[in-house]
Design a protein around this motif. Structure first.
Motif, PDB file in Angstrom:
ATOM      1  N   GLY A  91      39.044  20.113  67.157  1.00 19.54           N
ATOM      2  CA  GLY A  91      39.888  19.803  68.301  1.00 19.54           C
ATOM      3  C   GLY A  91      39.179  19.801  69.638  1.00 19.54           C
ATOM      4  O   GLY A  91      39.613  19.124  70.567  1.00 19.54           O
ATOM      5  N   HIS A  92      38.099  20.567  69.770  1.00 23.67           N
ATOM      6  CA  HIS A  92      37.390  20.645  71.043  1.00 23.67           C
ATOM      7  C   HIS A  92      36.126  19.791  71.054  1.00 23.67           C
ATOM      8  O   HIS A  92      35.294  19.947  71.960  1.00 23.67           O
ATOM      9  CB  HIS A  92      37.016  22.105  71.338  1.00 23.67           C
ATOM     10  CG  HIS A  92      38.198  23.026  71.373  1.00 23.67           C
ATOM     11  ND1 HIS A  92      39.164  22.956  72.350  1.00 23.67           N
ATOM     12  CD2 HIS A  92      38.576  24.042  70.535  1.00 23.67           C
ATOM     13  CE1 HIS A  92      40.079  23.891  72.127  1.00 23.67           C
ATOM     14  NE2 HIS A  92      39.747  24.552  71.032  1.00 23.67           N
ATOM     15  N   ALA A  93      35.973  18.922  70.080  1.00 24.36           N
ATOM     16  CA  ALA A  93      34.731  18.165  69.952  1.00 24.36           C
ATOM     17  C   ALA A  93      34.505  17.234  71.142  1.00 24.36           C
ATOM     18  O   ALA A  93      33.380  17.138  71.657  1.00 24.36           O
ATOM     19  CB  ALA A  93      34.746  17.350  68.657  1.00 24.36           C
ATOM     20  N   GLU A  94      35.563  16.580  71.604  1.00 24.47           N
ATOM     21  CA  GLU A  94      35.391  15.606  72.688  1.00 24.47           C
ATOM     22  C   GLU A  94      34.918  16.280  73.966  1.00 24.47           C
ATOM     23  O   GLU A  94      33.984  15.799  74.624  1.00 24.47           O
ATOM     24  CB  GLU A  94      36.702  14.855  72.929  1.00 24.47           C
ATOM     25  CG  GLU A  94      37.092  13.915  71.795  1.00 24.47           C
ATOM     26  CD  GLU A  94      38.342  13.139  72.110  1.00 24.47           C
ATOM     27  OE1 GLU A  94      38.886  13.315  73.239  1.00 24.47           O
ATOM     28  OE2 GLU A  94      38.794  12.354  71.259  1.00 24.47           O
ATOM     29  N   GLU A  95      35.543  17.389  74.334  1.00 26.79           N
ATOM     30  CA  GLU A  95      35.132  18.072  75.565  1.00 26.79           C
ATOM     31  C   GLU A  95      33.742  18.685  75.411  1.00 26.79           C
ATOM     32  O   GLU A  95      32.963  18.725  76.370  1.00 26.79           O
ATOM     33  CB  GLU A  95      36.151  19.142  75.956  1.00 26.79           C
ATOM     34  CG  GLU A  95      36.365  20.221  74.928  1.00 26.79           C
ATOM     35  CD  GLU A  95      37.494  21.172  75.319  1.00 26.79           C
ATOM     36  OE1 GLU A  95      37.200  22.236  75.901  1.00 26.79           O
ATOM     37  OE2 GLU A  95      38.653  20.842  75.026  1.00 26.79           O
ATOM     38  N   ALA A  96      33.419  19.128  74.195  1.00 28.08           N
ATOM     39  CA  ALA A  96      32.082  19.685  73.956  1.00 28.08           C
ATOM     40  C   ALA A  96      31.014  18.611  74.113  1.00 28.08           C
ATOM     41  O   ALA A  96      29.962  18.843  74.718  1.00 28.08           O
ATOM     42  CB  ALA A  96      32.014  20.285  72.554  1.00 28.08           C
ATOM     43  N   TYR A 114      26.987  26.664  77.039  1.00 32.94           N
ATOM     44  CA  TYR A 114      27.870  26.216  75.960  1.00 32.94           C
ATOM     45  C   TYR A 114      27.223  26.432  74.598  1.00 32.94           C
ATOM     46  O   TYR A 114      27.911  26.757  73.622  1.00 32.94           O
ATOM     47  CB  TYR A 114      28.250  24.742  76.120  1.00 32.94           C
ATOM     48  CG  TYR A 114      29.293  24.328  75.108  1.00 32.94           C
ATOM     49  CD1 TYR A 114      30.612  24.751  75.251  1.00 32.94           C
ATOM     50  CD2 TYR A 114      28.953  23.590  73.979  1.00 32.94           C
ATOM     51  CE1 TYR A 114      31.575  24.431  74.303  1.00 32.94           C
ATOM     52  CE2 TYR A 114      29.909  23.262  73.036  1.00 32.94           C
ATOM     53  CZ  TYR A 114      31.215  23.679  73.202  1.00 32.94           C
ATOM     54  OH  TYR A 114      32.168  23.365  72.249  1.00 32.94           O
ATOM     55  N   ALA A 174      35.056  25.356  63.834  1.00 35.24           N
ATOM     56  CA  ALA A 174      35.241  24.385  64.917  1.00 35.24           C
ATOM     57  C   ALA A 174      34.426  24.774  66.141  1.00 35.24           C
ATOM     58  O   ALA A 174      34.033  25.937  66.317  1.00 35.24           O
ATOM     59  CB  ALA A 174      36.720  24.287  65.290  1.00 35.24           C
ATOM     60  N   PRO A 180      33.875  25.728  70.009  1.00 36.88           N
ATOM     61  CA  PRO A 180      34.713  26.506  70.924  1.00 36.88           C
ATOM     62  C   PRO A 180      35.182  25.641  72.098  1.00 36.88           C
ATOM     63  O   PRO A 180      34.561  24.624  72.428  1.00 36.88           O
ATOM     64  CB  PRO A 180      33.769  27.612  71.396  1.00 36.88           C
ATOM     65  CG  PRO A 180      32.409  26.998  71.314  1.00 36.88           C
ATOM     66  CD  PRO A 180      32.450  26.101  70.108  1.00 36.88           C
ATOM     67  N   PRO A 181      36.261  26.052  72.756  1.00 36.67           N
ATOM     68  CA  PRO A 181      36.703  25.311  73.952  1.00 36.67           C
ATOM     69  C   PRO A 181      35.713  25.485  75.095  1.00 36.67           C
ATOM     70  O   PRO A 181      34.915  26.430  75.119  1.00 36.67           O
ATOM     71  CB  PRO A 181      38.052  25.959  74.278  1.00 36.67           C
ATOM     72  CG  PRO A 181      37.985  27.323  73.676  1.00 36.67           C
ATOM     73  CD  PRO A 181      37.145  27.183  72.437  1.00 36.67           C
ATOM     74  N   VAL A 182      35.763  24.576  76.040  1.00 35.43           N
ATOM     75  CA  VAL A 182      34.862  24.612  77.193  1.00 35.43           C
ATOM     76  C   VAL A 182      35.480  25.457  78.298  1.00 35.43           C
ATOM     77  O   VAL A 182      36.571  25.157  78.783  1.00 35.43           O
ATOM     78  CB  VAL A 182      34.567  23.189  77.709  1.00 35.43           C
ATOM     79  CG1 VAL A 182      33.754  23.247  78.997  1.00 35.43           C
ATOM     80  CG2 VAL A 182      33.832  22.383  76.644  1.00 35.43           C
ATOM     81  N   ASP A 183      34.812  26.526  78.667  1.00 31.15           N
ATOM     82  CA  ASP A 183      35.205  27.389  79.777  1.00 31.15           C
ATOM     83  C   ASP A 183      34.111  27.283  80.836  1.00 31.15           C
ATOM     84  O   ASP A 183      33.028  27.845  80.677  1.00 31.15           O
ATOM     85  CB  ASP A 183      35.356  28.831  79.288  1.00 31.15           C
ATOM     86  CG  ASP A 183      35.846  29.776  80.383  1.00 31.15           C
ATOM     87  OD1 ASP A 183      35.723  29.432  81.580  1.00 31.15           O
ATOM     88  OD2 ASP A 183      36.327  30.878  80.044  1.00 31.15           O
TER      89      ASP A 183
END
Length: 212
Positions: A11-16, A42, A56, A58-61
């Motif tokens: 789910g977080h692949a695009e932002e990563a 990151y 997966a 991780p989300p981008v923080d």
């Protein structure tokens, strides 16, 4: 290779992909080095998630990217000081003070260059352990100790490190090929390199997890 890149379906692949692509693009086209700090941050998050056995990305923080990237940069600098010092000594030996009268390379220079090679390899072998340890335990965990040596001597880490280095080398080579493409090459090459670096990071972190 398809299995190595399966994590890109999360789910977080695009932002990563986007954050890494932007950082590497800024590094190659605009401001060198500085944009690599959040990219490294990151990668620390990716290593942490992999060590925790998360499949997966991780989300981008953004705030964590900067703080983790700065800490990881300090670790990289610390582990790079010894190879740099040995390399500097070797260069000084090659500057003319250590020339063999027969015209060949000085024994001191040969010894220094060989030592430099082994020290650099040792640093490259130890650095992922330090980064993975700091990802879970803070920057103090990056210091060598008994757990550090246990991971370094484990066969699982050696195999994983070798696989990660091969992946990284493939990424560098693939990025170089893409970069030669007209017009779009310099823009797409950082994305290719980033994808392979993500895969290599996960490989190294999985090896660290197996060897702990």
């Amino acid at each position: 290779m398809a299995e190595r890149l399966a994590f890109l379906r999360g789910g977080h692949a695009e932002e990563a992909l986007l954050v890494g692509w932007i950082c590497l693009l800024a590094h190659s086209l605009f401001v060198p080095v500085l944009p690599l700090v959040p990219a490294l941050g990151y990668l620390v998050a990716v290593a942490r998630a992999t060590i925790d056995d998360e499949s997966a990305l991780p989300p981008v923080d953004l705030r964590a990217l900067v703080s983790d990237g700065a800490a990881a940069s300090a670790v990289c600098l610390g582990y790079g000081l010894v190879p740099l010092a040995v390399g500097a000594v070797t260069v000084s030996l090659a500057s003319g003070t250590a020339v063999d009268p027969t015209g060949g390379a000085s024994p001191l220079f040969l010894l220094g260059s060989t030592t430099t090679l082994f020290v650099v390899l040792a640093g490259l072998y130890a650095l992922p352990i330090a980064l993975c340890a700091s990802a879970r335990g803070g920057i103090r965990a990056a210091l060598p100790g008994r757990p550090f040596l246990r991971v370094a001597g484990h066969a699982a880490y050696f195999v994983g490190w070798t696989g990660g280095v091969v992946l990284f080398a493939l990424g560098v080579a693939a990025g170089g090929v893409v970069e030669r493409l007209p017009v779009a090459g310099p823009v797409l090459a950082p994305l290719v390199r980033w994808v392979v670096v993500l895969a290599a990071t996960r490989r190294l972190a999985a090896a660290y997890r197996a060897a702990r």
